[in-house]
Write a protein that holds these residues in place. Structure first.
Motif, PDB file in Angstrom:
ATOM      1  N   LEU A   8       0.816  -1.211   0.000  1.00  0.00           N
ATOM      2  CA  LEU A   8       0.000   0.000   0.000  1.00  0.00           C
ATOM      3  C   LEU A   8       0.851   1.264   0.000  1.00  0.00           C
ATOM      4  CD1 LEU A   8      -2.654  -1.032   2.704  1.00  0.00           C
ATOM      5  CD2 LEU A   8      -2.808  -1.303   0.215  1.00  0.00           C
ATOM      6  N   ILE A   9       1.954   1.226   0.713  1.00  0.00           N
ATOM      7  CA  ILE A   9       2.857   2.377   0.829  1.00  0.00           C
ATOM      8  C   ILE A   9       4.290   1.878   0.768  1.00  0.00           C
ATOM      9  CG2 ILE A   9       3.568   4.340   2.257  1.00  0.00           C
ATOM     10  CD1 ILE A   9       0.913   4.167   3.712  1.00  0.00           C
ATOM     11  N   GLY A  10       5.152   2.631   0.073  1.00  0.00           N
ATOM     12  CA  GLY A  10       6.582   2.333   0.087  1.00  0.00           C
ATOM     13  C   GLY A  10       6.995   1.279  -0.919  1.00  0.00           C
ATOM     14  N   ALA A  11       8.253   0.890  -0.810  1.00  0.00           N
ATOM     15  CA  ALA A  11       8.839  -0.101  -1.707  1.00  0.00           C
ATOM     16  C   ALA A  11       9.933  -0.850  -0.970  1.00  0.00           C
ATOM     17  CB  ALA A  11       9.411   0.584  -2.952  1.00  0.00           C
ATOM     18  N   PRO A  12      10.159  -2.123  -1.316  1.00  0.00           N
ATOM     19  CA  PRO A  12      11.218  -2.908  -0.656  1.00  0.00           C
ATOM     20  C   PRO A  12      12.587  -2.285  -0.884  1.00  0.00           C
ATOM     21  CG  PRO A  12       9.738  -4.325  -1.894  1.00  0.00           C
ATOM     22  CD  PRO A  12       9.413  -2.920  -2.295  1.00  0.00           C
ATOM     23  N   PRO A  13      13.543  -2.561   0.000  1.00  0.00           N
ATOM     24  CA  PRO A  13      14.893  -2.002  -0.168  1.00  0.00           C
ATOM     25  C   PRO A  13      15.579  -2.584  -1.390  1.00  0.00           C
ATOM     26  CG  PRO A  13      14.874  -3.647   1.571  1.00  0.00           C
ATOM     27  CD  PRO A  13      13.445  -3.434   1.176  1.00  0.00           C
TER      28      PRO A  13
ATOM     29  N   ILE B 171      -3.590   4.779   6.044  1.00  0.00           N
ATOM     30  CA  ILE B 171      -2.699   5.042   4.905  1.00  0.00           C
ATOM     31  C   ILE B 171      -2.388   6.529   4.815  1.00  0.00           C
ATOM     32  CG2 ILE B 171      -2.576   5.046   2.374  1.00  0.00           C
ATOM     33  CD1 ILE B 171      -4.223   2.438   2.448  1.00  0.00           C
ATOM     34  N   SER B 172      -3.419   7.360   4.978  1.00  0.00           N
ATOM     35  CA  SER B 172      -3.221   8.809   4.917  1.00  0.00           C
ATOM     36  C   SER B 172      -2.314   9.299   6.034  1.00  0.00           C
ATOM     37  CB  SER B 172      -4.590   9.513   4.993  1.00  0.00           C
ATOM     38  OG  SER B 172      -4.423  10.916   5.031  1.00  0.00           O
ATOM     39  N   SER B 173      -2.551   8.831   7.247  1.00  0.00           N
ATOM     40  CA  SER B 173      -1.755   9.275   8.398  1.00  0.00           C
ATOM     41  C   SER B 173      -0.301   8.845   8.284  1.00  0.00           C
ATOM     42  CB  SER B 173      -2.367   8.726   9.695  1.00  0.00           C
ATOM     43  OG  SER B 173      -3.673   9.218   9.886  1.00  0.00           O
ATOM     44  N   ILE B 174      -0.080   7.584   7.937  1.00  0.00           N
ATOM     45  CA  ILE B 174       1.298   7.084   7.815  1.00  0.00           C
ATOM     46  C   ILE B 174       2.032   7.801   6.694  1.00  0.00           C
ATOM     47  CG2 ILE B 174       2.695   5.051   7.264  1.00  0.00           C
ATOM     48  CD1 ILE B 174       0.552   3.356   8.659  1.00  0.00           C
ATOM     49  N   SER B 175       1.353   8.020   5.570  1.00  0.00           N
ATOM     50  CA  SER B 175       1.978   8.695   4.420  1.00  0.00           C
ATOM     51  C   SER B 175       2.411  10.100   4.779  1.00  0.00           C
ATOM     52  CB  SER B 175       1.009   8.735   3.237  1.00  0.00           C
ATOM     53  OG  SER B 175       0.662   7.438   2.822  1.00  0.00           O
ATOM     54  N   THR B 176       1.632  10.768   5.618  1.00  0.00           N
ATOM     55  CA  THR B 176       1.939  12.148   5.990  1.00  0.00           C
ATOM     56  C   THR B 176       3.018  12.226   7.067  1.00  0.00           C
ATOM     57  OG1 THR B 176      -0.327  12.826   5.467  1.00  0.00           O
ATOM     58  CG2 THR B 176       0.963  14.299   6.877  1.00  0.00           C
ATOM     59  N   LEU B 177       2.868  11.428   8.121  1.00  0.00           N
ATOM     60  CA  LEU B 177       3.754  11.530   9.278  1.00  0.00           C
ATOM     61  C   LEU B 177       5.136  10.919   9.042  1.00  0.00           C
ATOM     62  CD1 LEU B 177       1.210  10.668  12.122  1.00  0.00           C
ATOM     63  CD2 LEU B 177       2.141  12.916  11.567  1.00  0.00           C
ATOM     64  N   PHE B 178       5.218   9.917   8.182  1.00  0.00           N
ATOM     65  CA  PHE B 178       6.478   9.174   8.033  1.00  0.00           C
ATOM     66  C   PHE B 178       7.003   9.216   6.596  1.00  0.00           C
ATOM     67  CE2 PHE B 178       4.014   7.380  11.539  1.00  0.00           C
ATOM     68  CZ  PHE B 178       4.930   7.500  12.575  1.00  0.00           C
ATOM     69  N   LYS B 179       6.720  10.324   5.923  1.00  0.00           N
ATOM     70  CA  LYS B 179       7.113  10.469   4.513  1.00  0.00           C
ATOM     71  C   LYS B 179       8.615  10.279   4.289  1.00  0.00           C
ATOM     72  CE  LYS B 179       6.655  13.626   0.574  1.00  0.00           C
ATOM     73  NZ  LYS B 179       6.119  14.941   0.128  1.00  0.00           N
ATOM     74  N   PRO B 180       9.507  10.870   5.122  1.00  0.00           N
ATOM     75  CA  PRO B 180      10.951  10.679   4.891  1.00  0.00           C
ATOM     76  C   PRO B 180      11.384   9.218   4.937  1.00  0.00           C
ATOM     77  CG  PRO B 180      10.570  12.476   6.430  1.00  0.00           C
ATOM     78  CD  PRO B 180       9.257  11.774   6.249  1.00  0.00           C
ATOM     79  N   TYR B 181      10.799   8.442   5.836  1.00  0.00           N
ATOM     80  CA  TYR B 181      11.165   7.027   5.967  1.00  0.00           C
ATOM     81  C   TYR B 181      10.617   6.208   4.797  1.00  0.00           C
ATOM     82  CZ  TYR B 181      12.007   8.783  10.665  1.00  0.00           C
ATOM     83  OH  TYR B 181      12.449   9.529  11.733  1.00  0.00           O
ATOM     84  N   ILE B 182       9.461   6.621   4.301  1.00  0.00           N
ATOM     85  CA  ILE B 182       8.891   5.942   3.130  1.00  0.00           C
ATOM     86  C   ILE B 182       9.753   6.205   1.906  1.00  0.00           C
ATOM     87  CG2 ILE B 182       6.889   5.850   1.597  1.00  0.00           C
ATOM     88  CD1 ILE B 182       5.183   6.655   4.077  1.00  0.00           C
TER      89      ILE B 182
ATOM     90  N   ALA C  79      12.845   6.887   1.842  1.00  0.00           N
ATOM     91  CA  ALA C  79      14.149   6.227   2.012  1.00  0.00           C
ATOM     92  C   ALA C  79      14.043   4.710   1.960  1.00  0.00           C
ATOM     93  CB  ALA C  79      14.773   6.656   3.337  1.00  0.00           C
ATOM     94  N   ARG C  80      12.855   4.186   1.663  1.00  0.00           N
ATOM     95  CA  ARG C  80      12.603   2.737   1.605  1.00  0.00           C
ATOM     96  C   ARG C  80      12.867   2.060   2.937  1.00  0.00           C
ATOM     97  NH1 ARG C  80      13.343  -0.058  -4.113  1.00  0.00           N
ATOM     98  NH2 ARG C  80      12.690   1.654  -5.462  1.00  0.00           N
ATOM     99  N   GLN C  81      12.581   2.778   4.007  1.00  0.00           N
ATOM    100  CA  GLN C  81      12.740   2.217   5.345  1.00  0.00           C
ATOM    101  C   GLN C  81      11.408   1.767   5.940  1.00  0.00           C
ATOM    102  OE1 GLN C  81      14.620   5.635   7.165  1.00  0.00           O
ATOM    103  NE2 GLN C  81      16.655   4.712   7.020  1.00  0.00           N
ATOM    104  N   LEU C  82      10.303   2.137   5.293  1.00  0.00           N
ATOM    105  CA  LEU C  82       8.977   1.802   5.805  1.00  0.00           C
ATOM    106  C   LEU C  82       8.087   1.325   4.664  1.00  0.00           C
ATOM    107  CD1 LEU C  82       6.786   1.771   8.018  1.00  0.00           C
ATOM    108  CD2 LEU C  82       6.394   4.203   7.551  1.00  0.00           C
ATOM    109  N   ILE C  83       7.510   0.137   4.846  1.00  0.00           N
ATOM    110  CA  ILE C  83       6.606  -0.460   3.870  1.00  0.00           C
ATOM    111  C   ILE C  83       5.313  -0.822   4.586  1.00  0.00           C
ATOM    112  CG2 ILE C  83       6.295  -2.301   2.151  1.00  0.00           C
ATOM    113  CD1 ILE C  83       9.368  -2.729   2.325  1.00  0.00           C
TER     114      ILE C  83
END
Length: 466
Positions: free
Chosen positions: A80-85, A143-154, A156-160
């Motif tokens: 749903l959010i992010g991509a594998p390393p 999905i909306s909350s995580i996308s907004t609050l943790f955008k830098p980690y997403i 950087a491929r640190q959060l999926i």
């Protein structure tokens, strides 16, 4: 009595080996799709059940193994959010989350997780969150909350963040009633077993190790370094799970190569009992019956009660470290160093509890200052302070602290050292994890890893002991 015991052992041994032989020669239909190792695991469980029929009632569910394994082959948990390393990491941290009547703590857990780890630690792990609730409204909000609050980690491929369609789950109706639980709770724990299994199935190929935490925990600062330190010390030892918390499924560390077997096990027995009970049986089958538990715990539940049916449970880990460890102990010890002692400076001042300090005009990479305890002790915290407390000058910027254990009674050194942690801004303040073996620390060594441009002030090396 002794004769009866020997007869019992002989019968058990004959039963186990006869079943193993039967498997090799005549694979039975319900497990014909399994590898030989898996068949032997089944045989071992069958033998144990015949010896002690009250121990477990799992046998009938083996008949569903083939269907359950075929299920996994056809399931693709969607991202749903992010991509594998791009490259394989050292550690995957897995969290499975659903709606809770009192509100979700997932965002707080993620915040604690990232805030409790440094930028250098974050390079070595990824976080995979399984949003396992089918409610589309809740999914959209998360999905909306995580996308907004943790955008830098997403980015950087640190959060999926993943989700598994409900149609991929095994039946959640007409389940067995076990452990005197209500049908609703049996359905809840059965689905949770599959939630965890889908999460582990997704995480198998992204790292060397997998750490499971729950969605309502607070993480201890530097928990990643502490786990990596323990893993390095246990790298060549036999273990199935290392436990960094005593609470439920939180803080359980696995090698990712072991996850497929555990995933199959969770699907096989998904309706039998909650996941933490199943894990205990899984350990029993794979010959690690005694948990390898490290103290103090690195994870603490944020609340005091469970999220289901308003049940109250004591969810605070008694072994977690308190914020205030009290005053340091600094038991009797000798100090040894390869540093050049400046005129008028006293080496023991580095270990004293007063305001004196030790000063060396120069240091080279590889130099050390080692505290050797007169009597080995259970050390639960170490603090190292370098540099002037007024202007932060004369700090040791590049150095680390090691703990030493003794086997041959050496006088001024230890045989075996493990890394405790790196100095940051000239300081280190860390809790010491230890398992129930009672292994005691004899040496604490401060090691210079790069030649500093000027002299070093070592204000304090403080120890807290039990």
């Amino acid at each position: 009595m002794k004769d009866f015991l020997w007869i019992f052992i002989i019968i058990a041994t004959v039963m186990v080996f006869s079943i193993f032989f039967f498997i090799r020669e005549n694979p039975f239909d319900t497990t014909s799709f399994l590898s030989l190792e898996e068949k032997e695991m089944v045989a071992w469980q069958r033998a144990r059940m015949q010896i002690d029929p009250d121990r477990t009632n799992h046998l009938e569910t083996f008949k569903n193994m083939q269907k359950n394994l075929e299920l996994l082959k056809n399931v693709n948990s969607r991202i749903l959010i992010g991509a594998p390393p791009v490259k394989k990491k050292l550690l995957t941290i897995g969290i499975s989350s659903v709606q809770h009547p009192r509100g979700s703590s997932l965002l707080d857990t993620l915040q604690s997780l990232f805030f409790a780890s440094s930028s250098s630690e974050q390079k070595h792990f990824i976080v995979v969150v399984h949003l396992a609730d089918p409610d589309p409204k809740w999914l959209g909000q998360m999905i909306s909350s995580i996308s907004t609050l943790f955008k830098p980690y997403i980015q950087a491929r640190q959060l999926i963040v993943i989700n598994t369609p409900l149609k991929s789950y095994l039946p959640l109706k007409d389940l067995k009633k076990n452990l005197h639980d209500s049908p609703a709770y049996v359905a809840f724990s059965s689905k949770q077993n599959m939630d965890y299994a889908f999460l582990m199935n997704f995480a198998t190929n992204h790292s060397d190790y997998f750490l499971m935490i729950e969605d309502d925990v607070k993480c201890a600062p530097g928990f990643v370094t502490q786990i990596v330190t323990i893993v390095s010390a246990w790298e060549n030892k036999s273990w199935l799970t290392l436990n960094f918390s005593q609470l439920g499924f939180t803080g359980k560390l696995f090698r990712t190569r072991d996850l497929p077997c555990l995933v199959h096990f969770l699907f096989l027995f998904y309706q039998e009992m909650p996941c933490d009970y199943l894990l205990a049986h899984f350990h029993d089958l794979l010959m690690q019956p005694t948990p390898i538990q490290f103290f103090p715990s690195l994870f603490q539940h944020m609340g005091n009660s469970s999220f289901f049916d308003g049940k109250f449970n004591s969810f605070k880990d008694k072994e977690i470290e308190e914020n205030d460890p009290g005053s340091p102990s600094n038991p009797a010890a000798s100090i040894y160093t390869s540093l050049k002692v400046a005129n008028g400076s006293v080496l023991m001042n580095a270990y004293s509890l007063d305001k004196n300090f030790f000063y060396t005009k120069s240091a080279e990479a590889g130099s050390h200052l080692t505290v050797v305890l007169d009597v080995p002790a259970k050390v639960f915290r170490v603090q190292v302070l370098t540099g002037s407390h007024l202007k932060n000058k004369n700090q040791l910027e590049e150095g680390h602290v090691e703990l030493g254990y003794d086997a041959t009674n050496r006088i001024n050194d230890c045989d075996d050292y493990i890394l405790l942690g790196l100095l940051e801004n000239g300081t280190l303040n860390k809790q010491v994890l230890s398992n129930e073996s009672g292994k005691k620390v004899k040496c604490v060594r401060l090691l210079v890893t790069a030649t500093p441009p000027s002299g070093i002030i070592i204000r304090h090396i403080n120890l807290w002991i039990k």
